[in-house]
Motif scaffolding. Structure first.
Motif, PDB file in Angstrom:
ATOM      1  N   ASP A  72       0.815  -1.219   0.000  1.00 28.23           N
ATOM      2  CA  ASP A  72       0.000   0.000   0.000  1.00 28.23           C
ATOM      3  C   ASP A  72       0.844   1.263   0.000  1.00 28.23           C
ATOM      4  OD1 ASP A  72       0.755  -0.482   2.700  1.00 28.23           O
ATOM      5  OD2 ASP A  72      -0.980   0.607   3.478  1.00 28.23           O
ATOM      6  N   THR A  73       2.052   1.209   0.567  1.00 24.50           N
ATOM      7  CA  THR A  73       2.925   2.386   0.628  1.00 24.50           C
ATOM      8  C   THR A  73       4.376   1.971   0.394  1.00 24.50           C
ATOM      9  OG1 THR A  73       3.222   2.157   3.015  1.00 24.50           O
ATOM     10  CG2 THR A  73       1.417   3.592   2.266  1.00 24.50           C
ATOM     11  N   PRO A  74       5.238   2.923   0.019  1.00 21.83           N
ATOM     12  CA  PRO A  74       6.654   2.607  -0.198  1.00 21.83           C
ATOM     13  C   PRO A  74       7.351   2.081   1.044  1.00 21.83           C
ATOM     14  CG  PRO A  74       6.104   4.712  -1.226  1.00 21.83           C
ATOM     15  CD  PRO A  74       4.913   4.314  -0.402  1.00 21.83           C
ATOM     16  N   THR A  75       6.892   2.457   2.233  1.00 20.56           N
ATOM     17  CA  THR A  75       7.554   1.982   3.443  1.00 20.56           C
ATOM     18  C   THR A  75       7.349   0.485   3.653  1.00 20.56           C
ATOM     19  OG1 THR A  75       5.627   2.768   4.693  1.00 20.56           O
ATOM     20  CG2 THR A  75       7.572   4.183   4.663  1.00 20.56           C
ATOM     21  N   VAL A  76       6.265  -0.065   3.151  1.00 19.73           N
ATOM     22  CA  VAL A  76       6.099  -1.523   3.150  1.00 19.73           C
ATOM     23  C   VAL A  76       7.016  -2.136   2.095  1.00 19.73           C
ATOM     24  CG1 VAL A  76       4.503  -3.423   2.732  1.00 19.73           C
ATOM     25  CG2 VAL A  76       3.731  -1.424   4.013  1.00 19.73           C
ATOM     26  N   ASP A  77       7.024  -1.540   0.934  1.00 22.49           N
ATOM     27  CA  ASP A  77       7.844  -2.017  -0.187  1.00 22.49           C
ATOM     28  C   ASP A  77       9.306  -2.187   0.222  1.00 22.49           C
ATOM     29  OD1 ASP A  77       9.243  -2.395  -2.565  1.00 22.49           O
ATOM     30  OD2 ASP A  77       8.302  -0.742  -3.623  1.00 22.49           O
ATOM     31  N   VAL A  78       9.885  -1.150   0.855  1.00 23.49           N
ATOM     32  CA  VAL A  78      11.320  -1.186   1.145  1.00 23.49           C
ATOM     33  C   VAL A  78      11.681  -2.215   2.202  1.00 23.49           C
ATOM     34  CG1 VAL A  78      11.661   1.206   0.446  1.00 23.49           C
ATOM     35  CG2 VAL A  78      11.194   0.694   2.843  1.00 23.49           C
ATOM     36  N   GLY A  79      10.703  -2.632   3.027  1.00 20.73           N
ATOM     37  CA  GLY A  79      11.004  -3.595   4.077  1.00 20.73           C
ATOM     38  C   GLY A  79      10.966  -5.039   3.628  1.00 20.73           C
ATOM     39  N   ILE A  80      10.535  -5.279   2.402  1.00 22.86           N
ATOM     40  CA  ILE A  80      10.389  -6.645   1.913  1.00 22.86           C
ATOM     41  C   ILE A  80      11.701  -7.148   1.325  1.00 22.86           C
ATOM     42  CG2 ILE A  80       9.226  -8.089   0.191  1.00 22.86           C
ATOM     43  CD1 ILE A  80       6.771  -6.251   0.519  1.00 22.86           C
ATOM     44  N   GLY A 132      -0.061  -2.055   5.289  1.00 23.88           N
ATOM     45  CA  GLY A 132       0.465  -1.793   6.623  1.00 23.88           C
ATOM     46  C   GLY A 132       0.155  -0.421   7.170  1.00 23.88           C
ATOM     47  N   ASN A 133      -0.408   0.446   6.340  1.00 26.57           N
ATOM     48  CA  ASN A 133      -0.563   1.829   6.768  1.00 26.57           C
ATOM     49  C   ASN A 133      -1.945   2.423   6.575  1.00 26.57           C
ATOM     50  OD1 ASN A 133       2.362   2.822   7.418  1.00 26.57           O
ATOM     51  ND2 ASN A 133       2.530   1.597   5.555  1.00 26.57           N
ATOM     52  N   GLY A 157      -3.558  -7.623   6.062  1.00 30.63           N
ATOM     53  CA  GLY A 157      -4.193  -6.361   6.426  1.00 30.63           C
ATOM     54  C   GLY A 157      -3.821  -5.957   7.837  1.00 30.63           C
ATOM     55  N   VAL A 158      -2.777  -5.140   7.975  1.00 25.81           N
ATOM     56  CA  VAL A 158      -2.294  -4.736   9.300  1.00 25.81           C
ATOM     57  C   VAL A 158      -2.071  -3.228   9.377  1.00 25.81           C
ATOM     58  CG1 VAL A 158      -1.306  -6.954   9.968  1.00 25.81           C
ATOM     59  CG2 VAL A 158       0.054  -5.388   8.583  1.00 25.81           C
ATOM     60  N   PRO A 159      -3.044  -2.413   8.911  1.00 24.59           N
ATOM     61  CA  PRO A 159      -2.839  -0.969   9.000  1.00 24.59           C
ATOM     62  C   PRO A 159      -2.754  -0.513  10.461  1.00 24.59           C
ATOM     63  CG  PRO A 159      -5.114  -1.450   8.435  1.00 24.59           C
ATOM     64  CD  PRO A 159      -4.373  -2.743   8.349  1.00 24.59           C
TER      65      PRO A 159
END
Length: 206
Positions: A72-80, A132-133, A157-159
């Motif tokens: 959903d956001t780049p901050t999830v993307d970078v953590g993968i 996540g957000n 789904g963990v916003p």
């Protein structure tokens, strides 16, 4: 003091196993939960994580099939951890900053995260969605699933947040699509990424 990252992680996971004590998760689920605890140092997740009965198996199968991951956001993307996904042909996508998403968001007066879910649904079936957000993204994805417009293999789904996050996660519990979530206000990018990383580890090593 240990310097090897793998040794540090293994030591941390052993501490989690010792301190968490008895739990009702099956081994695959616990692999996910302990990875979330490792990413957050928060043992509350051992009580708050909720799994659709087929969630772990569906997630592992999707990774091995080369399913794409929608963040959903780049901050999830970078953590993968993308190397393990690439082994199977999987790619991580985040559409929130795409020009067409920004434009449509203004035209239809919807949050960009929600419009990004629409674009993802139109792009491919069988993706794993990692939210996540943005509670709005999760609620919109649930609506798309109910309308037959989105067909995820798994919804993570963990916003996180005080407005709408807990409610969106409770709504997720009402659908038949495999899901992984956590009740309450907690969650976030690190949690969503940790769940993906746990699933890709299971795909690689189980």
């Amino acid at each position: 003091m240990m310097q090897d990252p793998q040794a540090v992680e293994e030591a941390g996971l052993k501490i989690i196993d010792q301190e968490a004590g008895a739990h009702s998760f099956h081994p695959g689920q616990w692999s996910v939960v302990r990875q979330v605890i490792h990413a957050t140092a928060d043992f509350d997740f051992a009580r708050e994580m909720v799994f659709h009965p087929a969630a772990v198996e569906a997630g592992v199968a999707a990774v091995r099939f080369g399913a794409d991951i929608v963040a959903d956001t780049p901050t999830v993307d970078v953590g993968i951890a993308k190397d393990r996904l690439r082994k199977y042909g999987g790619t991580v996508w985040c559409f929130i900053s795409d020009d067409d998403v920004i434009l449509k968001s203004k035209e239809v007066n919807l949050p960009r995260t929600a419009v990004a879910m629409e674009k993802a649904a139109e792009t491919s079936d069988g993706s794993i969605y990692a939210i996540g957000n943005a509670p709005a993204a999760l609620l919109h994805l649930i609506r798309l699933v109910k309308e037959g417009k989105a067909k995820p293999s798994l919804i993570i789904g963990v916003p996180v947040g005080f407005i709408g996050a807990a409610e969106a996660k409770e709504e997720l519990l009402s659908i038949s699509t495999p899901f992984i979530t956590c009740r309450g206000r907690k969650g976030g990018s690190a949690v969503a990424a940790a769940i993906i990383n746990a699933l890709s580890l299971l795909a690689t090593h189980s």
